[in-house]
Design an enzyme around this catalytic site. Structure first.
Site, PDB file in Angstrom:
ATOM      1  N   ASP A   1      35.448  35.236  33.811  1.00 47.61           N
ATOM      2  CA  ASP A   1      35.809  36.648  33.849  1.00 47.61           C
ATOM      3  C   ASP A   1      37.209  36.835  33.270  1.00 47.61           C
ATOM      4  OD1 ASP A   1      35.258  39.297  34.381  1.00 47.61           O
ATOM      5  OD2 ASP A   1      36.049  39.226  36.424  1.00 47.61           O
TER       6      ASP A   1
ATOM      7  N   HIS B   1      43.350  48.996  33.489  1.00 43.26           N
ATOM      8  CA  HIS B   1      43.074  48.387  34.796  1.00 43.26           C
ATOM      9  C   HIS B   1      44.207  47.435  35.183  1.00 43.26           C
ATOM     10  CE1 HIS B   1      40.889  46.437  38.084  1.00 43.26           C
ATOM     11  NE2 HIS B   1      41.155  45.273  37.522  1.00 43.26           N
TER      12      HIS B   1
ATOM     13  N   ARG C   1      53.575  45.900  41.734  1.00 41.72           N
ATOM     14  CA  ARG C   1      54.885  45.779  41.087  1.00 41.72           C
ATOM     15  C   ARG C   1      55.180  47.049  40.293  1.00 41.72           C
ATOM     16  NH1 ARG C   1      51.757  41.514  39.754  1.00 41.72           N
ATOM     17  NH2 ARG C   1      51.294  42.591  37.805  1.00 41.72           N
TER      18      ARG C   1
ATOM     19  N   GLU D   1      33.527  46.440  40.069  1.00 44.59           N
ATOM     20  CA  GLU D   1      34.318  46.476  38.833  1.00 44.59           C
ATOM     21  C   GLU D   1      33.371  46.738  37.675  1.00 44.59           C
ATOM     22  OE1 GLU D   1      36.781  42.918  38.553  1.00 44.59           O
ATOM     23  OE2 GLU D   1      38.319  43.879  39.808  1.00 44.59           O
TER      24      GLU D   1
ATOM     25  N   GLU E   1      32.366  46.343  34.144  1.00 45.98           N
ATOM     26  CA  GLU E   1      32.668  45.395  33.076  1.00 45.98           C
ATOM     27  C   GLU E   1      31.507  45.299  32.097  1.00 45.98           C
ATOM     28  OE1 GLU E   1      34.283  41.597  34.182  1.00 45.98           O
ATOM     29  OE2 GLU E   1      35.147  42.361  36.062  1.00 45.98           O
TER      30      GLU E   1
ATOM     31  N   ASP F   1      31.406  43.162  38.772  1.00 44.49           N
ATOM     32  CA  ASP F   1      32.123  42.062  39.421  1.00 44.49           C
ATOM     33  C   ASP F   1      32.549  42.537  40.812  1.00 44.49           C
ATOM     34  OD1 ASP F   1      33.690  39.878  40.065  1.00 44.49           O
ATOM     35  OD2 ASP F   1      35.393  40.557  38.869  1.00 44.49           O
TER      36      ASP F   1
ATOM     37  N   ARG G   1      38.541  43.381  48.230  1.00 44.68           N
ATOM     38  CA  ARG G   1      39.980  43.465  47.936  1.00 44.68           C
ATOM     39  C   ARG G   1      40.849  42.868  49.026  1.00 44.68           C
ATOM     40  NH1 ARG G   1      39.517  43.881  42.668  1.00 44.68           N
ATOM     41  NH2 ARG G   1      38.427  45.758  42.010  1.00 44.68           N
TER      42      ARG G   1
ATOM     43  N   GLN H   1      40.564  39.096  48.721  1.00 47.50           N
ATOM     44  CA  GLN H   1      41.253  38.744  47.479  1.00 47.50           C
ATOM     45  C   GLN H   1      42.777  38.758  47.644  1.00 47.50           C
ATOM     46  OE1 GLN H   1      40.294  41.533  44.337  1.00 47.50           O
ATOM     47  NE2 GLN H   1      41.401  40.421  42.747  1.00 47.50           N
TER      48      GLN H   1
ATOM     49  N   TYR I   1      44.627  35.019  46.984  1.00 49.37           N
ATOM     50  CA  TYR I   1      44.732  34.782  45.540  1.00 49.37           C
ATOM     51  C   TYR I   1      45.968  34.015  45.090  1.00 49.37           C
ATOM     52  CZ  TYR I   1      48.178  38.351  44.073  1.00 49.37           C
ATOM     53  OH  TYR I   1      49.310  39.073  43.855  1.00 49.37           O
TER      54      TYR I   1
ATOM     55  N   LYS J   1      35.574  37.154  45.271  1.00 51.13           N
ATOM     56  CA  LYS J   1      34.765  37.460  44.090  1.00 51.13           C
ATOM     57  C   LYS J   1      33.416  36.740  44.097  1.00 51.13           C
ATOM     58  CE  LYS J   1      37.916  39.655  41.454  1.00 51.13           C
ATOM     59  NZ  LYS J   1      37.669  40.911  40.734  1.00 51.13           N
TER      60      LYS J   1
ATOM     61  N   THR K   1      27.759  38.882  41.884  1.00 50.39           N
ATOM     62  CA  THR K   1      28.017  39.572  40.611  1.00 50.39           C
ATOM     63  C   THR K   1      26.664  40.107  40.160  1.00 50.39           C
ATOM     64  OG1 THR K   1      29.753  37.974  40.089  1.00 50.39           O
ATOM     65  CG2 THR K   1      28.919  39.295  38.255  1.00 50.39           C
TER      66      THR K   1
ATOM     67  N   GLU L   1      41.453  51.463  42.092  1.00 46.46           N
ATOM     68  CA  GLU L   1      42.243  52.377  41.258  1.00 46.46           C
ATOM     69  C   GLU L   1      41.997  53.831  41.640  1.00 46.46           C
ATOM     70  OE1 GLU L   1      42.088  50.870  36.908  1.00 46.46           O
ATOM     71  OE2 GLU L   1      40.544  49.804  38.020  1.00 46.46           O
TER      72      GLU L   1
HETATM   73 MN    MN Z   1      36.560  41.268  37.187  1.00 47.34          MN
END
Ligand code: MN
Length: 435
Positions: free
Chosen positions: A135, A142, A151, A207, A209, A241, A245, A248, A252, A261, A265, A382
């Protein structure tokens, strides 16, 4: 790059009436999939309107006499891996022959008709045995949006515009559209908590994709040059995907995505070929004026000129309450493949640049393809700003993340003046409660 030919002629119609004007599968598309009908064995088939055309049967009744024997053998199997390995020439030959057989006025219509099944009576399988899944993260909006949540001063990390970022995903939990997805459990740590807990994810997300199916691929130690990368794409699909969250966010660092993840999928089951997408090519979206130049192994003038894709992408949501109320799915997102900062050829050239081998049936995800505003964001992370701003649905419900019983549907269409529009079919899955 693939040239246009008689198979793209917008005047071409099929004797399969449902194909003419079909939003996904007119005769100009001809995607391949693996289908079983009436509990039979899986067959490689072509979608045409609301029918599927059984290629093993077609070979048996002699409709591919005179074609190369490798092609006959490859389309008579139960997965598309051998067909993907054959590459461009045989794939084009199959397309030309299918177009001829299904076109209005075809001399062999009677025999071709004996190969058709109603798509409604069919079960779709994954088109190939997937050896490896990678991936990427090429959706620049995104990457910026997610970076902003962590950040605000420096949303894009300094490597982003130099290197197509990716990670190795999990192939075993890839499911075809229609298979339900079980809400995962995992370690979750609330920001204010001192210790993690174990339980069902509270921040389940999708997600949006594009999936890229690999064709011939490379031997270990032999990188694919960017100029040759397009020859190694067997076709495209939609890829959801699924992402937990909360799992993750805790797991991560420092090694990247893992159990947040790998639980599921979802792929759309039809392989839309590079030939079908030939009318829907566009220049790669230009890099910003202050962006760094790419290193030579990622640079190709041809790829910049015609390596982009002109596809509209959609996400729709159907909640359990909407199903009870007999409402249609509500669109959450309308995005576009022009928001990919890196092209598919750049993904392949980069992936193999260290000698890593890609094999027929491997799949690459592009990463979430978000547009520039909330109506085009490709994930709930998002859309809801990390859960801070839930969206209101038309029936009064609210969502920050995905609830049990929710169904997520991805769609893609190529639309261009002077051509017949084609689509990918649905990438759909319903979320079941954790157990
Ligand atoms: Mn992805």
């Amino acid at each position: 790059m693939t040239r246009l030919d008689q198979t793209h002629n917008p005047k071409l119609e099929s004797w399969v009436h449902s194909a003419n004007g079909h939003l996904d599968f007119p005769i100009q598309n001809l995607p391949l999939g693996v289908v079983s009908s009436n509990n039979g064995s899986p067959r490689i088939s072509v979608a045409i309107g609301n029918q599927v055309f059984d290629l093993r049967k077609a070979v048996a009744v002699g409709l591919f006499k005179g074609q190369c024997s490798k092609l006959e053998e490859a389309v008579s199997g139960e997965t598309l891996n051998s067909f993907m390995a054959l590459g461009e020439g045989p794939r084009q030959a199959l397309r030309v022959r299918m177009s001829e057989l299904l076109a209005r006025g075809a001399s062999e219509q009677d025999r071709a008709e004996s190969c058709l099944h109603d798509a409604d009576n069919c079960t779709m399988h994954l088109p190939a045995i997937i050896g490896d899944y990678t991936d990427f993260y090429v959706g620049i909006h995104h990457a910026t949006n997610v970076g902003n949540q962590f950040r605000p001063d420096n949303p894009l990390l300094p490597n982003y515009k130099h290197i197509p970022i990716g990670y190795h995903g999990r192939a075993s939990s890839i499911c075809p559209s229609g298979a339900a997805v079980r809400r995962p459990k995992g370690q979750l740590k609330q920001p204010e908590a001192l210790e993690p807990q174990f339980g069902p994810s509270q921040r389940l997300d999708y997600e949006l994709e594009l999936g890229v199916w690999m064709g011939p691929g490379n031997s270990l130690g032999q990188p694919i040059k960017i100029a040759k990368a397009a020859e190694h794409v067997a076709g495209y699909c939609l890829l959801n995907d699924w992402s937990a969250r909360d799992i993750q966010a805790w797991e991560y660092q420092p090694l990247g995505p893992f159990l947040g993840k790998s639980f599921a999928t979802t792929l759309s089951p039809w392989l839309v070929t590079p030939e079908a997408l030939a009318p829907f090519r566009m220049p790669q979206t230009p890099r910003g004026e202050s962006d760094p130049a790419v290193l030579p192994y990622l640079a190709s003038a041809t790829d910049q000129r015609e390596g982009g894709l002109d596809l509209k992408l959609e996400v729709l949501l159907l909640t359990a309450r909407m199903r009870e109320q007999q409402l249609a799915p509500q669109r959450l997102t309308l995005s576009h493949t022009c928001h990919m900062y890196w092209s598919v050829a750049q993904m392949i050239a980069h992936h193999t640049s260290n000698g890593c081998n890609l094999r027929p049936g491997d799949i690459l995800g592009t990463g979430t393809i978000s547009g520039v505003d909330r109506t085009s964001y490709g994930s709930m992370l998002e859309i809801s700003g990390g859960g801070k701003n839930p969206i209101s649905l038309a029936n009064g419900e609210e969502r920050s993340f995905i609830e049990d019983g929710d169904e997520i549907i991805l769609r893609a269409h190529g639309v261009r003046n002077g051509y017949v529009s084609i689509g990918f079919g649905e990438c759909r899955a319903k979320v079941l409660p954790a157990i």
